[in-house]
Scaffold this motif. Structure first.
Motif, PDB file in Angstrom:
ATOM      1  N   VAL A   1      25.002 -43.013  23.184  1.00  0.00           N
ATOM      2  CA  VAL A   1      24.140 -42.458  22.450  1.00  0.00           C
ATOM      3  C   VAL A   1      24.482 -41.510  21.224  1.00  0.00           C
ATOM      4  O   VAL A   1      24.783 -40.391  21.579  1.00  0.00           O
ATOM      5  N   PRO A   2      24.945 -42.275  20.138  1.00  0.00           N
ATOM      6  CA  PRO A   2      25.474 -41.612  19.285  1.00  0.00           C
ATOM      7  C   PRO A   2      24.752 -40.601  18.299  1.00  0.00           C
ATOM      8  O   PRO A   2      25.399 -39.918  17.689  1.00  0.00           O
ATOM      9  N   GLU A   3      23.417 -40.859  18.546  1.00  0.00           N
ATOM     10  CA  GLU A   3      22.748 -39.964  17.550  1.00  0.00           C
ATOM     11  C   GLU A   3      21.297 -39.566  18.095  1.00  0.00           C
ATOM     12  O   GLU A   3      20.688 -40.528  18.712  1.00  0.00           O
ATOM     13  N   GLN A   4      20.989 -38.445  17.925  1.00  0.00           N
ATOM     14  CA  GLN A   4      19.699 -37.844  18.392  1.00  0.00           C
ATOM     15  C   GLN A   4      18.968 -36.911  17.378  1.00  0.00           C
ATOM     16  O   GLN A   4      19.711 -36.411  16.651  1.00  0.00           O
ATOM     17  N   ARG A   5      17.739 -37.378  17.025  1.00  0.00           N
ATOM     18  CA  ARG A   5      17.097 -36.583  15.989  1.00  0.00           C
ATOM     19  C   ARG A   5      15.675 -36.224  16.292  1.00  0.00           C
ATOM     20  O   ARG A   5      15.099 -36.714  17.501  1.00  0.00           O
ATOM     21  N   VAL A   6      14.863 -35.578  15.614  1.00  0.00           N
ATOM     22  CA  VAL A   6      13.708 -35.299  15.734  1.00  0.00           C
ATOM     23  C   VAL A   6      12.542 -35.522  14.481  1.00  0.00           C
ATOM     24  O   VAL A   6      13.284 -35.742  13.517  1.00  0.00           O
ATOM     25  N   VAL A   7      11.457 -35.987  14.841  1.00  0.00           N
ATOM     26  CA  VAL A   7      10.457 -36.432  13.777  1.00  0.00           C
ATOM     27  C   VAL A   7       9.403 -35.531  14.218  1.00  0.00           C
ATOM     28  O   VAL A   7       8.892 -35.263  15.294  1.00  0.00           O
ATOM     29  N   VAL A   8       8.682 -34.488  13.176  1.00  0.00           N
ATOM     30  CA  VAL A   8       8.034 -33.430  13.314  1.00  0.00           C
ATOM     31  C   VAL A   8       6.512 -34.002  12.601  1.00  0.00           C
ATOM     32  O   VAL A   8       6.686 -34.335  11.527  1.00  0.00           O
ATOM     33  N   LEU A   9       5.630 -34.180  13.654  1.00  0.00           N
ATOM     34  CA  LEU A   9       4.232 -34.312  12.840  1.00  0.00           C
ATOM     35  C   LEU A   9       3.640 -32.735  12.467  1.00  0.00           C
ATOM     36  O   LEU A   9       3.272 -32.133  13.396  1.00  0.00           O
ATOM     37  N   PHE A  10       3.264 -32.671  11.480  1.00  0.00           N
ATOM     38  CA  PHE A  10       3.125 -31.162  11.066  1.00  0.00           C
ATOM     39  C   PHE A  10       1.763 -31.318  10.281  1.00  0.00           C
ATOM     40  O   PHE A  10       1.765 -31.787   9.029  1.00  0.00           O
ATOM     41  N   ASN A  11       0.572 -30.508  10.502  1.00  0.00           N
ATOM     42  CA  ASN A  11      -0.564 -30.676   9.878  1.00  0.00           C
ATOM     43  C   ASN A  11      -0.858 -29.148   9.568  1.00  0.00           C
ATOM     44  O   ASN A  11      -1.434 -28.586  10.520  1.00  0.00           O
ATOM     45  N   PRO A  12      -0.726 -28.644   8.327  1.00  0.00           N
ATOM     46  CA  PRO A  12      -1.091 -27.333   7.895  1.00  0.00           C
ATOM     47  C   PRO A  12      -2.652 -27.318   7.727  1.00  0.00           C
ATOM     48  O   PRO A  12      -3.111 -26.208   7.385  1.00  0.00           O
ATOM     49  N   GLN A  13      -3.310 -28.431   7.376  1.00  0.00           N
ATOM     50  CA  GLN A  13      -4.601 -28.302   7.170  1.00  0.00           C
ATOM     51  C   GLN A  13      -5.294 -29.490   8.043  1.00  0.00           C
ATOM     52  O   GLN A  13      -4.392 -30.473   8.567  1.00  0.00           O
ATOM     53  N   LEU A  14      -6.468 -29.449   8.140  1.00  0.00           N
ATOM     54  CA  LEU A  14      -7.224 -30.542   9.152  1.00  0.00           C
ATOM     55  C   LEU A  14      -8.121 -31.374   8.081  1.00  0.00           C
ATOM     56  O   LEU A  14      -8.988 -30.680   7.197  1.00  0.00           O
ATOM     57  N   HIS A  15      -7.995 -32.589   8.264  1.00  0.00           N
ATOM     58  CA  HIS A  15      -8.864 -33.507   7.360  1.00  0.00           C
ATOM     59  C   HIS A  15      -8.714 -34.734   8.065  1.00  0.00           C
ATOM     60  O   HIS A  15      -7.919 -35.043   9.123  1.00  0.00           O
ATOM     61  N   ALA A  16      -9.595 -35.615   7.799  1.00  0.00           N
ATOM     62  CA  ALA A  16      -9.677 -37.067   8.792  1.00  0.00           C
ATOM     63  C   ALA A  16      -8.412 -37.923   8.706  1.00  0.00           C
ATOM     64  O   ALA A  16      -8.417 -38.442   9.724  1.00  0.00           O
ATOM     65  N   GLN A  17      -7.689 -37.555   7.473  1.00  0.00           N
ATOM     66  CA  GLN A  17      -6.443 -38.629   7.553  1.00  0.00           C
ATOM     67  C   GLN A  17      -5.244 -37.785   8.121  1.00  0.00           C
ATOM     68  O   GLN A  17      -4.055 -38.485   8.025  1.00  0.00           O
ATOM     69  N   THR A  18      -5.584 -36.841   9.025  1.00  0.00           N
ATOM     70  CA  THR A  18      -4.475 -36.239   9.774  1.00  0.00           C
ATOM     71  C   THR A  18      -4.293 -36.673  10.995  1.00  0.00           C
ATOM     72  O   THR A  18      -5.230 -37.290  11.785  1.00  0.00           O
ATOM     73  N   PHE A  19      -3.035 -36.646  11.539  1.00  0.00           N
ATOM     74  CA  PHE A  19      -2.869 -37.103  13.102  1.00  0.00           C
ATOM     75  C   PHE A  19      -3.644 -36.345  13.883  1.00  0.00           C
ATOM     76  O   PHE A  19      -4.259 -36.746  14.770  1.00  0.00           O
ATOM     77  N   SER A  20      -3.511 -35.076  13.644  1.00  0.00           N
ATOM     78  CA  SER A  20      -4.287 -34.204  14.450  1.00  0.00           C
ATOM     79  C   SER A  20      -5.814 -34.148  14.602  1.00  0.00           C
ATOM     80  O   SER A  20      -6.416 -34.069  15.636  1.00  0.00           O
ATOM     81  N   ALA A  21      -6.270 -34.900  13.722  1.00  0.00           N
ATOM     82  CA  ALA A  21      -7.749 -35.027  13.602  1.00  0.00           C
ATOM     83  C   ALA A  21      -8.080 -35.975  14.343  1.00  0.00           C
ATOM     84  O   ALA A  21      -9.134 -35.948  15.226  1.00  0.00           O
ATOM     85  N   ASN A  22      -7.283 -37.110  14.605  1.00  0.00           N
ATOM     86  CA  ASN A  22      -7.688 -38.264  15.610  1.00  0.00           C
ATOM     87  C   ASN A  22      -7.118 -37.677  16.897  1.00  0.00           C
ATOM     88  O   ASN A  22      -8.253 -38.250  17.760  1.00  0.00           O
ATOM     89  N   MET A  23      -6.168 -37.129  17.271  1.00  0.00           N
ATOM     90  CA  MET A  23      -5.627 -36.515  18.454  1.00  0.00           C
ATOM     91  C   MET A  23      -6.745 -35.848  19.143  1.00  0.00           C
ATOM     92  O   MET A  23      -7.239 -35.856  20.288  1.00  0.00           O
ATOM     93  N   MET A  24      -7.311 -34.916  18.486  1.00  0.00           N
ATOM     94  CA  MET A  24      -8.274 -33.759  19.089  1.00  0.00           C
ATOM     95  C   MET A  24      -9.383 -34.365  19.509  1.00  0.00           C
ATOM     96  O   MET A  24     -10.001 -34.085  20.707  1.00  0.00           O
ATOM     97  N   GLU A  25      -9.914 -35.583  18.848  1.00  0.00           N
ATOM     98  CA  GLU A  25     -10.974 -36.222  19.712  1.00  0.00           C
ATOM     99  C   GLU A  25     -10.797 -36.877  20.767  1.00  0.00           C
ATOM    100  O   GLU A  25     -11.321 -36.899  21.768  1.00  0.00           O
TER     101      GLU A  25
END
Length: 260
Positions: free
Chosen positions: A189-213
């Motif tokens: 396992v030579p490499e480990q990283r993170v990917v952050v999904l960050f929504n400082p606003q809410l609108h229909a095209q955000t990941f969190s808008a879909n997830m909350m439903e």
């Protein structure tokens, strides 16, 4: 424990979520890290609606082959439609614990948001190692739900909702274990990283808008969460957006590994 199941409506919801800019950006990072090359044979485990498989196919070109494997017929129908113009993509029914391919079949494999649903991880990773050639590479991405930050005023209700939501996966905290599991399965396992999904606003095209439903629908009747609780939780999040203090952040963990 009852994990998510995807009928046609559920599969279309996932497709919409995967089309949000947040997940499009995640997919771009996955492709850059895996770096599929022309002519390679690549396996996409848990290929879902086929967005990543299509991008992998564009990278390997018609001299290569991409196999997408998913247990959901509804997901596979969407993926087959998406890949219709790329005959070097093959979308097949199956699951991560029993890969229907010969030994050393692939140059590379990817599994994004898959293994947290798989009960027998040692078996699944042994299968992954078996179908990769020596020196073949894999990218595994999963979420630790302890990384979730979501601004809400009713912290106790939020805690109950997210505890119920964690029942949608078998391993809600899998990333803590993944590096060790991969090494024991025959990978470096030579490499480990993170990917952050960050929504400082809410609108229909955000990941969190879909997830909350999706979350509000799933949690009713689990861990004592009622329909009224779910409505109140959604209302609190939407009020945060209306008042200008909305914030959502979720961390996904990426493991790049090489078959020894």
């Amino acid at each position: 424990m009852a994990t998510l199941e995807f009928d046609e409506e559920g599969a279309r919801r996932v497709e919409r979520t995967y089309a949000t800019p947040d997940v499009v950006a995640q997919r771009a990072q996955v492709l850059a890290l895996l770096a599929p090359q022309p002519g390679e044979r690549v396996l996409d485990i848990g290929s879902g609606p086929g967005y990543l498989a299509a991008s992998l196919a564009d990278a390997v070109g018609p001299t290569g082959t991409v196999y997408g494997l998913d247990p959901s017929p509804a997901m596979n129908a969407i993926a087959r439609s998406r890949s219709a113009t790329r005959p070097w993509i093959r979308i097949e029914d199956g699951d991560a614990a029993t890969l229907p391919y010969p030994d050393s079949s692939f140059d590379a494999a990817v599994a994004t948001q898959v293994y947290e649903y798989v009960p027998d991880m040692p078996r699944a990773l042994a299968e992954l190692r078996r179908v990769l050639r020596a020196g073949g590479r894999t990218l595994v991405l999963d979420t630790d739900w302890d990384s979730l930050v979501w601004h809400t005023t009713d912290r106790e209700l939020h805690r109950r909702v997210i505890a119920a939501w964690e029942e949608h996966v078998v391993h809600p905290h899998l990333p803590c274990l993944l590096a060790g599991l991969l090494r024991r399965a025959g990978f470096t396992v030579p490499e480990q990283r993170v990917v952050v999904l960050f929504n400082p606003q809410l609108h229909a095209q955000t990941f969190s808008a879909n997830m909350m439903e999706l979350i509000a629908e799933f949690v009713v009747g689990r861990r004592g969460v009622t329909a009224e609780d779910a409505v109140a939780w959604l209302g609190d999040l939407r009020a945060r957006a209306d008042e200008g203090d909305y914030l959502f952040s979720l961390t996904r963990y990426v493991f790049l590994a090489t078959a020894t």
